[in-house]
Each structure stands twice: as C-alpha cells, then as structure tokens.
Design a protein around this motif. Structure first.
Motif, PDB file in Angstrom:
ATOM      1  N   GLU A  28     -94.653 127.862  19.452  1.00 55.51           N
ATOM      2  CA  GLU A  28     -94.428 129.809  20.642  1.00 55.51           C
ATOM      3  C   GLU A  28     -95.406 130.230  20.523  1.00 55.51           C
ATOM      4  OE1 GLU A  28     -93.027 133.279  22.186  1.00 55.51           O
ATOM      5  OE2 GLU A  28     -92.216 130.916  21.045  1.00 55.51           O
ATOM      6  N   VAL A  29     -96.775 130.231  19.888  1.00 54.10           N
ATOM      7  CA  VAL A  29     -98.665 130.601  20.804  1.00 54.10           C
ATOM      8  C   VAL A  29     -98.530 129.135  22.258  1.00 54.10           C
ATOM      9  CG1 VAL A  29    -100.693 130.613  20.399  1.00 54.10           C
ATOM     10  CG2 VAL A  29     -98.920 130.682  18.311  1.00 54.10           C
ATOM     11  N   GLU A  30     -98.210 128.145  21.711  1.00 58.21           N
ATOM     12  CA  GLU A  30     -98.478 127.110  22.710  1.00 58.21           C
ATOM     13  C   GLU A  30     -97.364 127.457  24.228  1.00 58.21           C
ATOM     14  OE1 GLU A  30     -97.607 124.173  21.150  1.00 58.21           O
ATOM     15  OE2 GLU A  30     -99.938 123.842  20.088  1.00 58.21           O
ATOM     16  N   ARG A  31     -96.405 127.464  23.859  1.00 56.90           N
ATOM     17  CA  ARG A  31     -95.652 128.237  24.648  1.00 56.90           C
ATOM     18  C   ARG A  31     -96.195 129.284  25.937  1.00 56.90           C
ATOM     19  NH1 ARG A  31     -91.177 131.498  26.404  1.00 56.90           N
ATOM     20  NH2 ARG A  31     -91.972 132.546  24.546  1.00 56.90           N
ATOM     21  N   MET A  32     -96.709 130.912  24.936  1.00 59.14           N
ATOM     22  CA  MET A  32     -96.976 131.826  25.252  1.00 59.14           C
ATOM     23  C   MET A  32     -98.160 131.736  26.137  1.00 59.14           C
ATOM     24  SD  MET A  32     -94.651 133.966  24.976  1.00 59.14           S
ATOM     25  CE  MET A  32     -95.822 135.800  25.826  1.00 59.14           C
ATOM     26  N   ALA A  33     -99.029 130.519  25.728  1.00 58.16           N
ATOM     27  CA  ALA A  33     -99.812 129.954  26.654  1.00 58.16           C
ATOM     28  C   ALA A  33     -99.957 129.620  27.821  1.00 58.16           C
ATOM     29  CB  ALA A  33    -101.125 128.810  25.939  1.00 58.16           C
ATOM     30  N   THR A  34     -99.037 128.565  28.283  1.00 58.33           N
ATOM     31  CA  THR A  34     -98.293 128.050  29.107  1.00 58.33           C
ATOM     32  C   THR A  34     -98.095 128.499  29.961  1.00 58.33           C
ATOM     33  OG1 THR A  34     -98.032 125.582  27.630  1.00 58.33           O
ATOM     34  CG2 THR A  34     -96.877 126.331  30.017  1.00 58.33           C
ATOM     35  N   LEU A  35     -97.240 130.162  29.460  1.00 57.58           N
ATOM     36  CA  LEU A  35     -96.724 130.725  30.186  1.00 57.58           C
ATOM     37  C   LEU A  35     -98.190 131.693  31.183  1.00 57.58           C
ATOM     38  CD1 LEU A  35     -93.373 131.810  28.677  1.00 57.58           C
ATOM     39  CD2 LEU A  35     -93.689 130.475  30.695  1.00 57.58           C
ATOM     40  N   HIS A  36     -99.093 132.325  30.011  1.00 55.33           N
ATOM     41  CA  HIS A  36     -99.409 133.354  31.024  1.00 55.33           C
ATOM     42  C   HIS A  36    -101.372 132.646  30.562  1.00 55.33           C
ATOM     43  CE1 HIS A  36     -96.290 136.184  30.419  1.00 55.33           C
ATOM     44  NE2 HIS A  36     -96.406 135.825  29.296  1.00 55.33           N
ATOM     45  N   PRO A  37    -101.875 132.741  31.503  1.00 54.09           N
ATOM     46  CA  PRO A  37    -103.248 132.871  32.020  1.00 54.09           C
ATOM     47  C   PRO A  37    -104.381 132.924  30.867  1.00 54.09           C
ATOM     48  CG  PRO A  37    -102.398 132.596  33.514  1.00 54.09           C
ATOM     49  CD  PRO A  37    -101.444 133.097  32.795  1.00 54.09           C
ATOM     50  N   GLU A  38    -104.221 134.902  30.877  1.00 61.26           N
ATOM     51  CA  GLU A  38    -104.910 135.432  29.856  1.00 61.26           C
ATOM     52  C   GLU A  38    -104.812 134.800  28.578  1.00 61.26           C
ATOM     53  OE1 GLU A  38    -102.773 136.216  32.351  1.00 61.26           O
ATOM     54  OE2 GLU A  38    -101.254 138.056  31.623  1.00 61.26           O
ATOM     55  N   ALA A  44    -109.427 130.420  24.315  1.00 61.55           N
ATOM     56  CA  ALA A  44    -110.804 130.001  24.400  1.00 61.55           C
ATOM     57  C   ALA A  44    -112.028 130.753  24.537  1.00 61.55           C
ATOM     58  CB  ALA A  44    -110.659 129.147  26.546  1.00 61.55           C
ATOM     59  N   ALA A  45    -112.138 132.223  24.557  1.00 63.09           N
ATOM     60  CA  ALA A  45    -112.429 133.106  24.032  1.00 63.09           C
ATOM     61  C   ALA A  45    -113.216 132.793  22.423  1.00 63.09           C
ATOM     62  CB  ALA A  45    -112.801 133.621  24.775  1.00 63.09           C
ATOM     63  N   THR A  90    -105.175 114.925  29.877  1.00 60.99           N
ATOM     64  CA  THR A  90    -103.516 116.212  29.565  1.00 60.99           C
ATOM     65  C   THR A  90    -104.182 117.688  30.010  1.00 60.99           C
ATOM     66  OG1 THR A  90    -102.795 115.293  27.365  1.00 60.99           O
ATOM     67  CG2 THR A  90    -102.303 117.346  27.665  1.00 60.99           C
ATOM     68  N   PRO A  91    -102.871 118.285  30.487  1.00 57.67           N
ATOM     69  CA  PRO A  91    -103.778 119.342  31.907  1.00 57.67           C
ATOM     70  C   PRO A  91    -104.058 120.207  30.246  1.00 57.67           C
ATOM     71  CG  PRO A  91    -101.942 118.470  33.107  1.00 57.67           C
ATOM     72  CD  PRO A  91    -102.321 117.660  31.627  1.00 57.67           C
ATOM     73  N   LEU A  92    -104.893 121.149  31.290  1.00 60.03           N
ATOM     74  CA  LEU A  92    -105.035 122.590  30.134  1.00 60.03           C
ATOM     75  C   LEU A  92    -103.632 123.520  29.765  1.00 60.03           C
ATOM     76  CD1 LEU A  92    -106.174 123.945  28.180  1.00 60.03           C
ATOM     77  CD2 LEU A  92    -107.300 126.094  30.297  1.00 60.03           C
ATOM     78  N   THR A  93    -102.962 122.828  31.014  1.00 53.47           N
ATOM     79  CA  THR A  93    -101.416 124.310  30.728  1.00 53.47           C
ATOM     80  C   THR A  93    -100.367 123.325  29.479  1.00 53.47           C
ATOM     81  OG1 THR A  93    -100.759 122.965  32.480  1.00 53.47           O
ATOM     82  CG2 THR A  93    -101.436 124.843  32.872  1.00 53.47           C
ATOM     83  N   ALA A  94    -100.783 122.033  29.148  1.00 50.18           N
ATOM     84  CA  ALA A  94     -99.616 120.952  28.045  1.00 50.18           C
ATOM     85  C   ALA A  94     -99.790 121.458  27.458  1.00 50.18           C
ATOM     86  CB  ALA A  94     -99.509 119.760  29.269  1.00 50.18           C
ATOM     87  N   ASP A  95    -101.775 121.991  26.897  1.00 50.31           N
ATOM     88  CA  ASP A  95    -101.741 122.117  25.658  1.00 50.31           C
ATOM     89  C   ASP A  95    -103.326 122.921  25.640  1.00 50.31           C
ATOM     90  OD1 ASP A  95    -103.051 119.017  22.619  1.00 50.31           O
ATOM     91  OD2 ASP A  95    -102.357 121.361  22.636  1.00 50.31           O
ATOM     92  N   PRO A  96    -102.815 124.254  25.536  1.00 48.59           N
ATOM     93  CA  PRO A  96    -103.733 124.867  25.426  1.00 48.59           C
ATOM     94  C   PRO A  96    -105.015 124.418  24.127  1.00 48.59           C
ATOM     95  CG  PRO A  96    -102.317 126.169  24.324  1.00 48.59           C
ATOM     96  CD  PRO A  96    -101.660 124.516  24.550  1.00 48.59           C
TER      97      PRO A  96
END
Length: 279
Positions: A28-38, A44-45, A90-96
């Motif tokens: 679920e966290v990874e899905r939300m990270a894919t949808l929202h750049p912030e 990352a921070a 792998t792009p960041l959006t695929a595996d945050p």
C-alpha cells in the motif's frame, strides 16, 4: 494533495523505512508513493535522516570480534559462483525503497537510542526520588522539633501555673539556697510541702555553673543533723523542664547542694558544697 499530506503525517512512512510493516501494508505504501511524488520525496528524506542517525550512533566493533565473524563465515558453506545477468535499471516510481539491510540498521539504532533514553530517565527518576526522600526526612525532623517545642511549651505552662499556685499556698515553703565560697553567685529555689513531703526545684530560676558529663549536683536535706539524699540533677542553661521533682522528705532543718560524681554519692562531699540554706 490533502490525501498525501495526511498519509505523510500518519507516521506509516517511518514504519515502512524501519521495516515494521507487513506485506499488504508495504504494498500500500509503495502504491501511494507511485501515485504521489511528495510521498516518494518524504520517504527518501526519512531514509537519509535515519541513515545519518544510524551512522552517528554506530559502534565500531573490536577487531577481534570482526575476525571471529569472518572466520565463522569462511568456515561455512562455499558460496555458489554468482551468475551475472544484464543489469536492469528500475525507475524510482516502480520501487520507491530499495530492499536492503538499512531498515535493520535503523531499527537497531532506534533501539539503542531508546535504551539510552530509558537509562537516563531511570537515573533522573532515581535522583528525584532521592531528593524527595531527603526532603521528607527534613520535613519529618522539622515536624518532630516542632512537636517537641509544643510539648515543652505545654509542660512549661503547666509548671508555671503550678509555681503560681505554690507561691500563693501557705502550705508550701519557699526555701532559697545561697552560694558558698566555692560559688558565691550560685542560687536555687526549693519548694517544699512539709505535710505532703513534696520537694521540687525551680529549674528556670536556677543559677549554677553547668556541670560536666562526669559530675552532677546532689540535693541534700539535713534531718536531725544528718544529711539525707534527695536526688541528683544537672544545671542546664536550656532546661527541658521548669520544675524538677526530687525525693520526698517530711522533716528538714536545712537544704544543701554538693557537686558529686554522676549518679550521686551516699554522703555529701563537704568541700564541694556549693549551696546551703536554713529553714
């Protein structure tokens, strides 16, 4: 936007970085990270902050421990020859969040920090308890002193009332003892009730040099020319009692006081007679 902000403030991203979520929650966290750049930026921070904290709190193992660990690794099974494959970016959006041991390091650092905070809290609590116990002891001592003062004032007031009754009662005799050559400025008031055989000393108006720990003053009654012991007492500049009860005597021609060894003597030491009176 509001959904991403609320998700960030929920604290679930920190748990994700620490590896404290189960598989559905991680997805679920990874899905939300894919949808929202912030959310990706916040993850990352958090990872960088925890990595920095872990590095600052890291403890360098002793060389002996490191060698022992390497020996145990070398003594284990032989690793298979690695199979090289073409690297896939792998792009960041695929595996945050990369799968690594960093969450374990963060968790260990957090545990160590929590342990240090707990030890500090225990020490602080112990110090505060010690201070509180000391304050209780001081308060208890002050209360005991106050109670002793109140009791003394009650006894003193009772004795003063009794002295006032004695001075107005003709059945009581007031016998004033004067100093001898040994102590010419000494004086003492004796209250004597002949019929009741009561003898009391006025401790408040007593004027005698203070005696040491090895000696005491001893009161005598002269009865038919012979000295009779009426008890011993101390000359205290801060008397604990106004009236001192002495031994009874029904017939006396005079009173005298000598300085004797502590506990008294069977007979008076005449060269140490400090007070004498006649009736």
């Amino acid at each position: 936007m509001e959904e991403a902000k609320a998700y960030i403030e929920s604290g679930i991203l920190e748990l994700y970085v620490l590896g404290q979520l189960d598989a559905p929650e991680q997805e679920e966290v990874e899905r939300m990270a894919t949808l929202h750049p912030e959310i990706r930026s916040e993850m990352a921070a958090i990872e960088l902050a925890m990595e920095k904290y872990a590095m600052e709190k890291a403890v360098q193992p002793k060389p002996q421990l490191m060698n022992k660990i390497l020996q145990q690794i070398n003594a284990g099974e032989t690793l298979a020859e690695p199979e090289f494959k073409e690297a896939v970016v792998t792009p960041l959006t695929a595996d945050p969040a990369p799968k690594s041991l960093k969450p374990l390091q963060f968790a260990l650092a957090a545990c160590l920090a929590l342990l240090a905070m707990s030890i500090f809290a225990l020490y602080t609590t112990h110090s505060r308890l010690s201070d509180a116990n000391q304050q209780l002891i001081v308060m208890r001592q002050d209360r005991e002193k106050f109670a002793a003062t109140v009791n003394f004032m009650k006894d003193e007031n009772k004795d003063l009332q009794q002295i006032n009754q004695i001075t107005t009662d003709p059945t009581w005799a007031k016998v004033k003892l004067a100093g001898t050559q040994i102590s010419p400025k000494a004086s003492l008031m004796v209250y004597w009730h002949k019929e009741g055989k009561h003898v009391m000393l006025d401790n408040a108006s007593m004027s005698l040099p203070e005696n040491d720990k090895e000696h005491q003053y001893q009161l005598w009654a002269i009865v038919q020319g012979k000295p009779v012991d009426l008890g011993v007492f101390d000359a205290d500049s801060r008397p604990k009692k106004v009236l001192l009860d002495m031994k009874a005597v029904g017939n006396a021609q005079a009173f005298a006081v000598t300085l004797e060894k502590r506990g008294g003597s069977p007979g008076p030491t005449m060269e140490k007679m400090v007070l004498i009176s006649s009736i």
